[in-house]
Design a protein around this motif. Structure first.
Motif, PDB file in Angstrom:
ATOM      1  N   LEU B 206       0.660  -1.345   0.339  1.00 14.65           N
ATOM      2  CA  LEU B 206       0.176   0.087  -0.244  1.00 14.65           C
ATOM      3  C   LEU B 206       1.351   1.381  -0.036  1.00 14.65           C
ATOM      4  CD1 LEU B 206      -2.934  -1.195   2.346  1.00 14.65           C
ATOM      5  CD2 LEU B 206      -2.875  -0.922   0.031  1.00 14.65           C
ATOM      6  N   LEU B 207       1.990   1.051   0.856  1.00 12.93           N
ATOM      7  CA  LEU B 207       2.848   2.839   0.743  1.00 12.93           C
ATOM      8  C   LEU B 207       3.263   2.739  -0.395  1.00 12.93           C
ATOM      9  CD1 LEU B 207       4.938   4.204   2.436  1.00 12.93           C
ATOM     10  CD2 LEU B 207       6.218   2.623   2.700  1.00 12.93           C
ATOM     11  N   ASP B 208       3.855   1.530  -1.128  1.00  5.51           N
ATOM     12  CA  ASP B 208       4.643   1.976  -3.055  1.00  5.51           C
ATOM     13  C   ASP B 208       3.796   2.350  -3.554  1.00  5.51           C
ATOM     14  OD1 ASP B 208       6.326   1.003  -4.404  1.00  5.51           O
ATOM     15  OD2 ASP B 208       5.361  -0.136  -5.198  1.00  5.51           O
ATOM     16  N   LEU B 209       2.107   2.047  -3.687  1.00  5.47           N
ATOM     17  CA  LEU B 209       0.759   2.247  -4.477  1.00  5.47           C
ATOM     18  C   LEU B 209       0.344   3.326  -4.272  1.00  5.47           C
ATOM     19  CD1 LEU B 209      -1.525  -1.502  -4.773  1.00  5.47           C
ATOM     20  CD2 LEU B 209       0.467  -0.125  -6.370  1.00  5.47           C
ATOM     21  N   THR B 210       0.328   3.926  -2.425  1.00 11.02           N
ATOM     22  CA  THR B 210       0.002   5.341  -2.580  1.00 11.02           C
ATOM     23  C   THR B 210       1.384   6.483  -2.989  1.00 11.02           C
ATOM     24  OG1 THR B 210      -0.503   4.251  -0.852  1.00 11.02           O
ATOM     25  CG2 THR B 210      -0.265   7.010  -0.284  1.00 11.02           C
ATOM     26  N   ALA B 211       2.550   5.695  -3.281  1.00 11.63           N
ATOM     27  CA  ALA B 211       3.336   6.986  -3.506  1.00 11.63           C
ATOM     28  C   ALA B 211       3.390   6.832  -4.864  1.00 11.63           C
ATOM     29  CB  ALA B 211       4.904   5.761  -2.825  1.00 11.63           C
ATOM     30  N   ARG B 212       2.682   5.960  -5.810  1.00 10.22           N
ATOM     31  CA  ARG B 212       2.759   5.992  -7.124  1.00 10.22           C
ATOM     32  C   ARG B 212       1.805   6.729  -7.422  1.00 10.22           C
ATOM     33  NH1 ARG B 212       6.141   1.811  -9.336  1.00 10.22           N
ATOM     34  NH2 ARG B 212       6.949   0.682  -7.706  1.00 10.22           N
ATOM     35  N   LEU B 213       0.836   7.475  -6.540  1.00  7.55           N
ATOM     36  CA  LEU B 213      -0.346   7.588  -6.923  1.00  7.55           C
ATOM     37  C   LEU B 213       0.173   9.321  -6.026  1.00  7.55           C
ATOM     38  CD1 LEU B 213      -3.180   5.246  -6.587  1.00  7.55           C
ATOM     39  CD2 LEU B 213      -2.181   6.630  -9.072  1.00  7.55           C
ATOM     40  N   TRP B 214      -0.156   8.795  -5.151  1.00 12.17           N
ATOM     41  CA  TRP B 214       0.830  10.385  -4.193  1.00 12.17           C
ATOM     42  C   TRP B 214       1.770  10.742  -3.781  1.00 12.17           C
ATOM     43  CZ3 TRP B 214      -0.348  10.762   1.925  1.00 12.17           C
ATOM     44  CH2 TRP B 214      -0.941  12.351   1.593  1.00 12.17           C
ATOM     45  N   PRO B 215       2.396  12.104  -4.532  1.00 16.76           N
ATOM     46  CA  PRO B 215       4.013  12.790  -4.373  1.00 16.76           C
ATOM     47  C   PRO B 215       4.339  12.684  -3.392  1.00 16.76           C
ATOM     48  CG  PRO B 215       2.837  13.635  -6.231  1.00 16.76           C
ATOM     49  CD  PRO B 215       1.292  13.008  -5.699  1.00 16.76           C
ATOM     50  N   ALA B 216       3.002  12.561  -1.825  1.00 22.99           N
ATOM     51  CA  ALA B 216       3.377  13.612  -0.734  1.00 22.99           C
ATOM     52  C   ALA B 216       4.312  12.320  -0.043  1.00 22.99           C
ATOM     53  CB  ALA B 216       2.475  13.777   0.274  1.00 22.99           C
ATOM     54  N   ALA B 217       3.936  10.932  -0.562  1.00 27.08           N
ATOM     55  CA  ALA B 217       4.001   9.767  -0.456  1.00 27.08           C
ATOM     56  C   ALA B 217       5.736   9.058  -0.512  1.00 27.08           C
ATOM     57  CB  ALA B 217       3.365   8.262   0.050  1.00 27.08           C
ATOM     58  N   GLU B 218       5.680   9.492  -1.651  1.00 24.42           N
ATOM     59  CA  GLU B 218       7.261   9.645  -2.268  1.00 24.42           C
ATOM     60  C   GLU B 218       8.090   8.967  -1.039  1.00 24.42           C
ATOM     61  OE1 GLU B 218       7.361   7.802  -5.168  1.00 24.42           O
ATOM     62  OE2 GLU B 218       9.691   7.999  -5.225  1.00 24.42           O
ATOM     63  N   PRO B 219       8.372  10.129  -0.252  1.00 23.98           N
ATOM     64  CA  PRO B 219       9.717  10.490   0.304  1.00 23.98           C
ATOM     65  C   PRO B 219       9.960   8.735   1.029  1.00 23.98           C
ATOM     66  CG  PRO B 219       8.993  12.177   0.237  1.00 23.98           C
ATOM     67  CD  PRO B 219       7.609  11.644  -0.643  1.00 23.98           C
ATOM     68  N   PHE B 220       9.100   8.356   1.709  1.00 17.53           N
ATOM     69  CA  PHE B 220       8.240   7.423   2.816  1.00 17.53           C
ATOM     70  C   PHE B 220       8.464   5.544   1.632  1.00 17.53           C
ATOM     71  CE2 PHE B 220       6.697  10.452   4.767  1.00 17.53           C
ATOM     72  CZ  PHE B 220       7.288  10.850   5.074  1.00 17.53           C
ATOM     73  N   ALA B 221       8.315   5.889   0.235  1.00 16.83           N
ATOM     74  CA  ALA B 221       8.313   4.686  -0.447  1.00 16.83           C
ATOM     75  C   ALA B 221       9.440   3.938  -0.329  1.00 16.83           C
ATOM     76  CB  ALA B 221       8.247   4.870  -1.363  1.00 16.83           C
ATOM     77  N   TRP B 222      10.857   3.862  -0.157  1.00 20.66           N
ATOM     78  CA  TRP B 222      11.880   3.242   0.094  1.00 20.66           C
ATOM     79  C   TRP B 222      11.911   2.226   0.639  1.00 20.66           C
ATOM     80  CZ3 TRP B 222      14.947   2.988   3.885  1.00 20.66           C
ATOM     81  CH2 TRP B 222      15.200   4.452   5.442  1.00 20.66           C
ATOM     82  N   LEU B 223      10.962   2.354   1.382  1.00 22.80           N
ATOM     83  CA  LEU B 223      10.447   2.196   2.717  1.00 22.80           C
ATOM     84  C   LEU B 223      10.333   0.664   2.641  1.00 22.80           C
ATOM     85  CD1 LEU B 223      10.221   3.842   5.924  1.00 22.80           C
ATOM     86  CD2 LEU B 223      12.315   3.175   5.742  1.00 22.80           C
TER      87      LEU B 223
END
Lengths: 335, 270
Positions: B206-223
């Motif tokens: 979900l984190l990965d998908l969210t980051a792909r759709l919502w740029p604000a979550a991108e900084p955490f996507a590497w986790l």
């Protein structure tokens, strides 16, 4: 309340039993202190689970060739001690050795000499009896003599047709037999058996006792926990009794019986007066004009001296039972 | 070495039905995908892409055209959510074997013998590796058999490199999550280890998908380990970056190391 305190269990019991006139226990101790390496040596073993102390400063030695019964109520720490010996549990403090090998730093060498029967057999139901035995023999790195194994099948009445069946079709008793076979099959020098006759029918229990007798005759050492006191009384040379994680009794079978009162019934030819006091260790249970019921702890000499002056018709002495000793310790713990 | 090999053999023997059945199903699914892709007229792939919901198009980004092509549909099995979930469930079930063995008491029987504790973990890692290899190998076999038997003459096959990269990326993702499951199984009950790994995987996805759709979550996507699983890029023809493999490999190695440490120190009690 008398008990063998940690670290002084042996000396305490030796002293107490010596006082009672027991000699065989002392000779057992002499054997232990010989140069011969003990089969099991436990020194100050403690196991804590948080604030709960499952085993407290256990000191125990099992000499080679003896059968030691490990007794205690549920939760007394018997299985914990066994699992510590096998390195299944890690101790909070203390040391344990199997044939001189440290159970933790030389665990492989220690366990290579052990045949183990757990209290609960965790066997995969989709394996056959033969598969289980072959697998366990294989990982034991112990050579299994086919004739020896066949002898075990015969003695425990587990035919090949049953051994080819999946374990899911086994009854509790059959699983227990399989457990015994896997423990005995490599003829290891030390057998550690946790409740070995649990689930066995009386006939199989008999077969197990014979098996144990044979193992003893061959010089194998047996360390077994049991709830069945009659069984312990029958097969063990010594008993170690745990209560709430502490060793409270360690003695030979014969000496331990002397810790319990013998029941004496005295029949008189005519009415007799009850003496105002009795020698120490003597206690009236019931008195009638021509019959006394007494409990006697220790030698009977002082009582015979009293009776010599009375018109005794008959005397009945009921040997103390292990049950009386053990129950006494259990009750002391409960109180 | 006899003991550890026997232990691995027993585990493989017990898991063989599950592994073979799953592997064959996955292979059959790959063949089915080839059949589906073959049944679509080449001119209709663009229409198919237009039918996708907007958020899916957003997720796929520039990979829409590549995914909605003959080659993309043939490769769908390597990143289809249901397939990935099934493979993760399989690998979690296998990786939590030590916890199950402790709970059932089987570990008592084997560890009371002259067998080092670490072999339980080593066996499980070997089991997970063999199973992962078997699954991706059967998937690849299904893809090539399907293509060889069913693909139209004029269809553009996905390159062996692309299939290999997809399989490698998927295999590494499986190993990564198996290590998480194994680390937990070395210290917890099987149910706890399985559920926790499953929830962690879901949260990471979900984190990965969210980051792909919502740029604000991108900084955490590497986790999220799923960030290093890039099937859409691979379908577009991008080479699998070594860094992605290394990150997933590092997570796997860390998990396995933690598993060794925890299992060596734990009490074997059920």
């Amino acid at each position: 309340m008398s008990k063998c305190r940690a670290g002084e269990a042996d000396s305490f019991c030796v002293a107490r039993l010596h006082k009672l006139g027991a000699t065989d226990f002392r000779s057992e101790r002499v054997r232990t202190t010989d140069a011969q390496t003990p089969a099991i040596s436990i020194r100050g073993l403690t196991k804590q689970y948080g604030s709960l102390t499952a085993l407290k400063d256990l000191n125990l030695e099992v000499v080679q060739g003896e059968v030691l019964g490990f007794l205690g109520l549920n939760g007394a720490g018997k299985t914990t001690a066994i699992r510590l010996l096998l390195d299944l549990l890690r101790p909070t403090s203390g040391k344990a050795f199997i044939f001189g090998h440290d159970c933790w730093t030389e665990g492989l060498a220690a366990r290579a000499r052990v045949g183990y029967l757990p209290g609960e057999l965790g066997l995969y139901p989709d394996l056959t009896g033969f598969e289980v035995l072959d697998f366990l023999a294989g990982i034991s790195r112990q050579a299994v003599d086919k004739r020896r194994r066949q002898e075990l099948f015969d003695r425990l009445e587990l035919p090949h047709s049953d051994l080819r069946r999946k374990l899911r079709q086994y009854s509790t008793g059959m699983k227990r037999k399989l457990g015994l076979i896997q423990a005995f099959q490599a003829d290891p020098p030390l057998l550690i058996l946790d409740e070995p006759t649990e689930g066995l029918d009386p006939l199989m229990q008999e077969s197990f006792y014979v098996l144990l007798q044979d193992a003893k005759q061959k010089g194998r050492t047996v360390f077994m926990s049991s709830h069945v006191l009659s069984e312990v009384e029958r097969v063990c040379d010594r008993i170690a009794l745990l209560r709430k994680g502490e060793l409270v009794l360690l003695s030979s079978m014969e000496a331990s019986r002397q810790l319990a009162p013998r029941r004496i019934r005295v029949f008189f030819k005519q009415d007799v007066r009850v003496p105002p006091d009795l020698p120490p260790g003597h206690e009236f249970v019931e008195t009638f004009p021509q019959t006394w019921h007494l409990n006697v702890v220790g030698p009977l000499g002082p009582l015979l001296a009293v009776l010599a002056r009375l018109p005794v018709k008959d005397l009945e002495v009921q040997e103390a039972r292990l049950e009386d000793v053990v129950l006494k310790y259990y009750r002391e713990g409960a109180s | 070495m006899t003991g550890p090999i026997l232990l691995l053999s027993l585990s493989l023997k017990r898991a063989r039905t599950l592994l073979v059945a799953t592997g064959l199903l996955l292979a059959a699914f790959q063949v089915l995908l080839v059949l589906i892709a073959s049944s679509i007229h080449p001119s209709k792939f663009e229409d198919l892409a237009a039918l996708l919901p907007p958020f899916v198009r957003a997720l796929l980004g520039p990979a829409v055209a590549s995914v909605m092509s003959f080659g993309g549909i043939v490769c769908l099995g390597y990143f289809d959510l249901a397939i990935v979930a099934a493979l993760l469930a399989l690998i979690i079930a296998l990786a939590t074997l030590p916890a199950s063995e402790v709970e059932t008491g089987f570990a008592d029987l084997i560890l009371a013998r002259p067998l080092r504790r670490h072999w339980i973990i080593t066996r499980t890692i070997a089991l997970v590796l063999i199973s992962t290899l078997m699954m991706v190998a059967l998937m690849m076999a299904g893809t090539w058999v399907g293509l060889a038997m069913l693909a139209p003459d004029d269809a553009q096959w996905p390159s062996p490199m692309m299939i290999g990269s997809l399989a490698l990326n998927l295999g590494m993702l499986m190993l990564c999550w198996s290590s998480v499951a194994l680390a937990l199984a070395a210290a917890c009950r099987r149910s706890v280890a399985s559920a926790t790994t499953g929830l962690l995987a879901l949260a990471a996805l979900l984190l990965d998908l969210t980051a792909r759709l919502w740029p604000a979550a991108e900084p955490f996507a590497w986790l999220s380990p799923f960030r290093y699983f890039i099937p859409f890029d691979l379908v577009m023809g991008t080479a699998l970056p070594v860094e992605n493999i290394l990150v997933l490999w590092a997570i796997a190695m860390s998990g396995f190391t933690v598993a060794y440490l925890l299992f060596s120190q734990r009490d074997i009690s059920h």
